[in-house]
Design a protein around this motif. Sequence first.
Motif, short mmCIF file in Angstrom:
data_model
loop_
_atom_site.label_atom_id
_atom_site.label_comp_id
_atom_site.label_asym_id
_atom_site.label_seq_id
_atom_site.Cartn_x
_atom_site.Cartn_y
_atom_site.Cartn_z
N ALA A 220 0.26 -0.89 0.17
CA ALA A 220 0.35 0.32 -0.13
C ALA A 220 1.05 0.96 0.17
CB ALA A 220 -0.56 0.09 1.22
N THR A 221 0.39 2.46 -0.22
CA THR A 221 1.14 4.15 -0.30
C THR A 221 -0.46 4.49 -0.10
OG1 THR A 221 -0.18 4.36 -2.65
CG2 THR A 221 2.20 3.47 -2.61
N GLY A 222 0.35 5.68 0.22
CA GLY A 222 -0.77 7.17 0.89
C GLY A 222 -1.60 6.38 1.69
N PRO A 223 -2.57 6.95 2.20
CA PRO A 223 -3.61 7.39 3.14
C PRO A 223 -3.48 5.62 3.42
CG PRO A 223 -4.23 8.74 1.89
CD PRO A 223 -3.57 8.26 0.85
N TRP B 266 -0.82 4.28 5.27
CA TRP B 266 -1.21 5.01 7.14
C TRP B 266 -1.55 3.94 7.59
CZ3 TRP B 266 -1.80 10.62 4.40
CH2 TRP B 266 -0.44 10.81 4.09
N GLY B 267 -2.93 3.84 7.38
CA GLY B 267 -4.56 3.07 8.13
C GLY B 267 -3.77 1.53 8.00
N ARG B 268 -2.74 1.13 6.87
CA ARG B 268 -2.62 -0.26 7.77
C ARG B 268 -1.74 -0.02 8.99
NH1 ARG B 268 1.87 -1.40 3.82
NH2 ARG B 268 3.27 0.01 5.47
N ASN B 269 0.00 0.52 8.45
CA ASN B 269 0.56 0.90 9.97
C ASN B 269 -0.28 0.89 11.31
OD1 ASN B 269 2.32 0.48 7.48
ND2 ASN B 269 3.51 1.98 8.25
N LEU B 270 -0.62 2.23 11.39
CA LEU B 270 -1.86 2.31 12.22
C LEU B 270 -2.92 0.92 13.16
CD1 LEU B 270 -2.74 4.11 15.00
CD2 LEU B 270 -5.14 4.48 13.34
N SER B 271 -3.03 -0.18 12.01
CA SER B 271 -3.80 -1.07 12.08
C SER B 271 -3.32 -2.01 12.94
CB SER B 271 -5.46 -2.02 10.91
OG SER B 271 -5.94 -0.93 10.73
N LEU B 272 -2.30 -2.35 12.21
CA LEU B 272 -1.27 -3.62 13.02
C LEU B 272 -1.11 -2.52 13.96
CD1 LEU B 272 0.85 -4.02 9.76
CD2 LEU B 272 -0.67 -5.24 11.43
N ARG B 273 -0.27 -1.45 14.59
CA ARG B 273 0.18 -1.08 16.10
C ARG B 273 -0.70 -1.42 17.29
NH1 ARG B 273 2.81 3.03 13.01
NH2 ARG B 273 1.14 4.45 13.44
N LEU B 274 -2.02 -1.15 16.08
CA LEU B 274 -3.58 -1.08 17.98
C LEU B 274 -4.20 -2.23 17.30
CD1 LEU B 274 -5.33 2.20 16.60
CD2 LEU B 274 -3.82 1.47 18.39
N LEU B 275 -4.24 -2.87 17.04
CA LEU B 275 -4.54 -4.34 16.98
C LEU B 275 -3.57 -5.74 17.23
CD1 LEU B 275 -7.67 -4.25 14.55
CD2 LEU B 275 -7.55 -4.16 17.01
N GLY B 276 -2.52 -5.74 16.17
CA GLY B 276 -1.67 -6.85 15.74
C GLY B 276 -1.82 -8.29 15.52
#
Length: 409
Positions: free
Chosen positions: A376-379, A382-392
């Motif tokens: 993924a690129t762009g938003p 960012w959403g992927r990275n945030l989801s992985l950090r939160l839900l792991g």
Amino acid sequence: MAHPHQLLVAGGGIGGLAAALACARQGWQVRVFERAAAFSEVGAGVQLGPNVVRVLQAWGLDVALQAVAAFPARLRVRDAASGRQLATLDLAAMPTRYGAPYATIHRADLLALLHGAVQQRDDIALALDRRVQGFDDDGHQVRMQTHHGDGRAAEPVAGDALLGADGLWSSVRTQLLGDGPPRLTGHLAYRALLPQAALPAALRSAEVTAWLGPRLHLVSYPVRGGEALNVVAFVHGLPPGGKRGATPDALADWDHATNAADLQAAMASCCAPLQDLVRAVPAWRLWVLADRPPLHAATQQASGRVALLGDAAHPMRPYLAQGAGMAIEDAEALGHALRQADTEVPARLARYALERWQRNARVQARALRNGRIFHATGPLRWGRNLSLRLLGERLLDMPWLYGPQQRGR
């Protein structure tokens, strides 16, 4: 006493040997025809989830697997650009959670493991240097035509069923379905295998690590009991000399030597630790990735007395690490279907296809989805990275895939 049924298998790779073993265990006589002059496997590593390891254990191959595989304790996902850790999955918990460990193994070692098990049986015959040319299913038996490696026609062989386990470029599929060649994905895979002892300490690893970057990702994990590190990088691009929109017909011989500089250039924006790993590889092998759309009907996996298995039936992108796994699951399901002695052979193959096609289609579709997310690129990135950090772990674990399957569904 009735004679055992005869199964003809086109292809002696991981899927073909797994099918031979599974079906012989259910009382069938099996003849395997492999176009290569020797049983060998190109490529590097394979990941085997607990769904696959359970099958190998059921076939009595647990000790052999323990001797050659690695069993990583953790999957770690990192951002390829920043190097930041995004999430982890506890692989050491798999035996408790799913009844079997998560294994990583060299393809050649997995093939050798299956080949050794097949050679111990007198109800499986192996024929090398035999290329399948075609078949005739008259409703009562299947007759298959093969040629020797030098082009001489061999005597036709007859059996009660034919299994096409002859891979992405399956000649059995070509005749059975007539749906044309596979499609280019627009992705390239660079693969390498490194002795861990030759690597700097900072680059050695006993874990599965996935680095996710814009339009690329890289995965590394140990094989051969941890003595070697398998590294594979996936990037968007055309094959050498390729043109956009080209068909993949000319790519049947799809393993190419390539220059490390190509991949280093593609990953120039990645973080220093990842670039250090890429630069530590002296030479790569390049694969041009091709696949087919997800299955849409059971008839794509079996018709009459002919069935397909593994990449011949459902080639998939390697973004769920389940290509070999689905072939081995296919083999187990085929064995169970063929043992139904009170059912005609075409109905047994239809039962096999009904059991497998929807699961295979789901894995194919999830692999496609993973490719979009990983690259993924762009938003979306960012959403992927945030989801992985939160839900792991909740995102990385897949009970639907790794857990036991209810037979007959």
